[in-house]
Design a protein around this motif. Structure first.
Motif, PDB file in Angstrom:
ATOM      1  N   PRO A 148       4.263   2.039  -1.701  1.00 28.87           N
ATOM      2  CA  PRO A 148       5.238   1.148  -2.309  1.00 28.87           C
ATOM      3  C   PRO A 148       4.700   0.290  -3.451  1.00 28.87           C
ATOM      4  O   PRO A 148       5.445  -0.069  -4.350  1.00 28.87           O
ATOM      5  CB  PRO A 148       5.696   0.252  -1.157  1.00 28.87           C
ATOM      6  CG  PRO A 148       4.965   0.686   0.050  1.00 28.87           C
ATOM      7  CD  PRO A 148       4.017   1.763  -0.308  1.00 28.87           C
TER       8      PRO A 148
ATOM      9  N   SER B 235       3.627  -9.470  -3.141  1.00 24.51           N
ATOM     10  CA  SER B 235       4.005  -8.368  -2.267  1.00 24.51           C
ATOM     11  C   SER B 235       2.923  -7.301  -2.281  1.00 24.51           C
ATOM     12  O   SER B 235       2.350  -7.004  -3.321  1.00 24.51           O
ATOM     13  CB  SER B 235       5.324  -7.754  -2.731  1.00 24.51           C
ATOM     14  OG  SER B 235       5.656  -6.634  -1.949  1.00 24.51           O
TER      15      SER B 235
ATOM     16  N   SER C  11       3.821  -4.418  -0.473  1.00 25.71           N
ATOM     17  CA  SER C  11       4.511  -3.207  -0.045  1.00 25.71           C
ATOM     18  C   SER C  11       5.983  -3.125  -0.418  1.00 25.71           C
ATOM     19  O   SER C  11       6.649  -2.193   0.009  1.00 25.71           O
ATOM     20  CB  SER C  11       4.416  -3.071   1.471  1.00 25.71           C
ATOM     21  OG  SER C  11       5.256  -4.029   2.080  1.00 25.71           O
TER      22      SER C  11
ATOM     23  N   GLY D 273       8.035  -4.980   0.841  1.00 24.73           N
ATOM     24  CA  GLY D 273       8.716  -5.497   2.016  1.00 24.73           C
ATOM     25  C   GLY D 273       8.470  -4.767   3.311  1.00 24.73           C
ATOM     26  O   GLY D 273       8.591  -5.351   4.377  1.00 24.73           O
ATOM     27  N   CYS D 274       8.094  -3.483   3.259  1.00 26.55           N
ATOM     28  CA  CYS D 274       8.061  -2.718   4.510  1.00 26.55           C
ATOM     29  C   CYS D 274       6.922  -3.076   5.448  1.00 26.55           C
ATOM     30  O   CYS D 274       7.048  -2.879   6.650  1.00 26.55           O
ATOM     31  CB  CYS D 274       8.105  -1.213   4.240  1.00 26.55           C
ATOM     32  SG  CYS D 274       6.746  -0.549   3.287  1.00 26.55           S
ATOM     33  N   ILE D 275       5.799  -3.596   4.956  1.00 26.63           N
ATOM     34  CA  ILE D 275       4.716  -3.987   5.868  1.00 26.63           C
ATOM     35  C   ILE D 275       4.342  -5.461   5.727  1.00 26.63           C
ATOM     36  O   ILE D 275       3.370  -5.909   6.329  1.00 26.63           O
ATOM     37  CB  ILE D 275       3.455  -3.111   5.700  1.00 26.63           C
ATOM     38  CG1 ILE D 275       2.863  -3.275   4.309  1.00 26.63           C
ATOM     39  CG2 ILE D 275       3.754  -1.668   6.043  1.00 26.63           C
ATOM     40  CD1 ILE D 275       1.461  -2.695   4.169  1.00 26.63           C
ATOM     41  N   GLU D 276       5.103  -6.206   4.952  1.00 22.67           N
ATOM     42  CA  GLU D 276       4.782  -7.612   4.712  1.00 22.67           C
ATOM     43  C   GLU D 276       4.594  -8.404   6.011  1.00 22.67           C
ATOM     44  O   GLU D 276       3.670  -9.196   6.129  1.00 22.67           O
ATOM     45  CB  GLU D 276       5.888  -8.268   3.877  1.00 22.67           C
ATOM     46  CG  GLU D 276       5.529  -8.654   2.459  1.00 22.67           C
ATOM     47  CD  GLU D 276       5.104  -7.499   1.562  1.00 22.67           C
ATOM     48  OE1 GLU D 276       4.818  -6.412   2.063  1.00 22.67           O
ATOM     49  OE2 GLU D 276       5.030  -7.690   0.357  1.00 22.67           O
TER      50      GLU D 276
ATOM     51  N   TRP E 143       5.392   3.443  11.468  1.00 22.88           N
ATOM     52  CA  TRP E 143       6.796   3.554  11.833  1.00 22.88           C
ATOM     53  C   TRP E 143       7.334   2.206  12.314  1.00 22.88           C
ATOM     54  O   TRP E 143       8.459   1.832  12.009  1.00 22.88           O
ATOM     55  CB  TRP E 143       7.002   4.622  12.897  1.00 22.88           C
ATOM     56  CG  TRP E 143       6.733   5.976  12.330  1.00 22.88           C
ATOM     57  CD1 TRP E 143       5.597   6.697  12.438  1.00 22.88           C
ATOM     58  CD2 TRP E 143       7.628   6.759  11.530  1.00 22.88           C
ATOM     59  NE1 TRP E 143       5.706   7.882  11.762  1.00 22.88           N
ATOM     60  CE2 TRP E 143       6.955   7.955  11.193  1.00 22.88           C
ATOM     61  CE3 TRP E 143       8.916   6.572  11.064  1.00 22.88           C
ATOM     62  CZ2 TRP E 143       7.528   8.943  10.420  1.00 22.88           C
ATOM     63  CZ3 TRP E 143       9.502   7.578  10.292  1.00 22.88           C
ATOM     64  CH2 TRP E 143       8.811   8.736   9.982  1.00 22.88           C
TER      65      TRP E 143
ATOM     66  N   VAL F  14       6.462  -0.775  11.349  1.00 22.46           N
ATOM     67  CA  VAL F  14       6.650  -1.729  10.258  1.00 22.46           C
ATOM     68  C   VAL F  14       7.509  -1.175   9.125  1.00 22.46           C
ATOM     69  O   VAL F  14       7.769  -1.870   8.157  1.00 22.46           O
ATOM     70  CB  VAL F  14       5.291  -2.231   9.706  1.00 22.46           C
ATOM     71  CG1 VAL F  14       4.522  -2.958  10.776  1.00 22.46           C
ATOM     72  CG2 VAL F  14       4.477  -1.092   9.113  1.00 22.46           C
ATOM     73  N   GLY F  15       7.941   0.081   9.223  1.00 22.81           N
ATOM     74  CA  GLY F  15       8.859   0.630   8.232  1.00 22.81           C
ATOM     75  C   GLY F  15       8.224   1.415   7.111  1.00 22.81           C
ATOM     76  O   GLY F  15       8.843   1.658   6.091  1.00 22.81           O
ATOM     77  N   LEU F  16       6.974   1.815   7.242  1.00 24.01           N
ATOM     78  CA  LEU F  16       6.291   2.577   6.194  1.00 24.01           C
ATOM     79  C   LEU F  16       6.406   4.062   6.498  1.00 24.01           C
ATOM     80  O   LEU F  16       5.453   4.721   6.875  1.00 24.01           O
ATOM     81  CB  LEU F  16       4.818   2.168   6.093  1.00 24.01           C
ATOM     82  CG  LEU F  16       4.022   2.803   4.944  1.00 24.01           C
ATOM     83  CD1 LEU F  16       4.572   2.340   3.596  1.00 24.01           C
ATOM     84  CD2 LEU F  16       2.554   2.442   5.053  1.00 24.01           C
TER      85      LEU F  16
ATOM     86  N   CYS G 231       7.471   6.263   4.257  1.00 20.20           N
ATOM     87  CA  CYS G 231       7.674   6.884   2.947  1.00 20.20           C
ATOM     88  C   CYS G 231       6.713   8.035   2.680  1.00 20.20           C
ATOM     89  O   CYS G 231       6.808   8.687   1.652  1.00 20.20           O
ATOM     90  CB  CYS G 231       7.537   5.833   1.851  1.00 20.20           C
ATOM     91  SG  CYS G 231       5.961   4.961   1.879  1.00 20.20           S
TER      92      CYS G 231
END
Length: 106
Positions: A34, A52, A54, A56-59, A88, A90-92, A94
């Motif tokens: 990201p 930032s 990332s 937002g996905c791993i902040e 997964w 934390v939303g990463l 991609c």
């Protein structure tokens, strides 16, 4: 002034105000990450954030690690990637990988 300089200036201002501050820096990326290497996030013990690492996905995970680093003084090298279960959480998802170095500022 670049975004990175703004983050460092913000962190310096927080230090001058007496805040405890940690700085997280993306030191390595691979694939669809990201943010590029060099991206930074400043975090205070009081919960303020600037920058930032990332998009937002791993902040949240990085901020948690920064709080631990502020408590202990021990730097950390965080590794996030698609094969990592935590990615997964934390939303990463991609497909990219990144390493983030977290250090307490003095």
């Amino acid at each position: 002034m670049s975004d990175q300089e703004d983050i460092l200036a913000t962190a310096a201002g927080w230090l001058a105000e007496g805040e405890t501050v940690a700085l997280a820096t993306v030191v390595e990326t691979w694939g669809s990450s990201p943010r590029p290497a060099g991206s930074q996030l400043a975090v205070t013990a009081g919960g303020r954030l600037a920058g930032s690492v990332s998009g937002g996905c791993i902040e949240g995970a990085v901020a948690d690690a920064a709080r631990k680093t502020m408590e202990t003084g021990a730097p950390q090298l965080l590794d996030f990637g698609i094969s990592d279960e935590r990615a997964w959480e934390v939303g990463l998802a991609c497909g990219g990988k990144l390493k983030v170095f977290v250090e307490k500022l003095a």
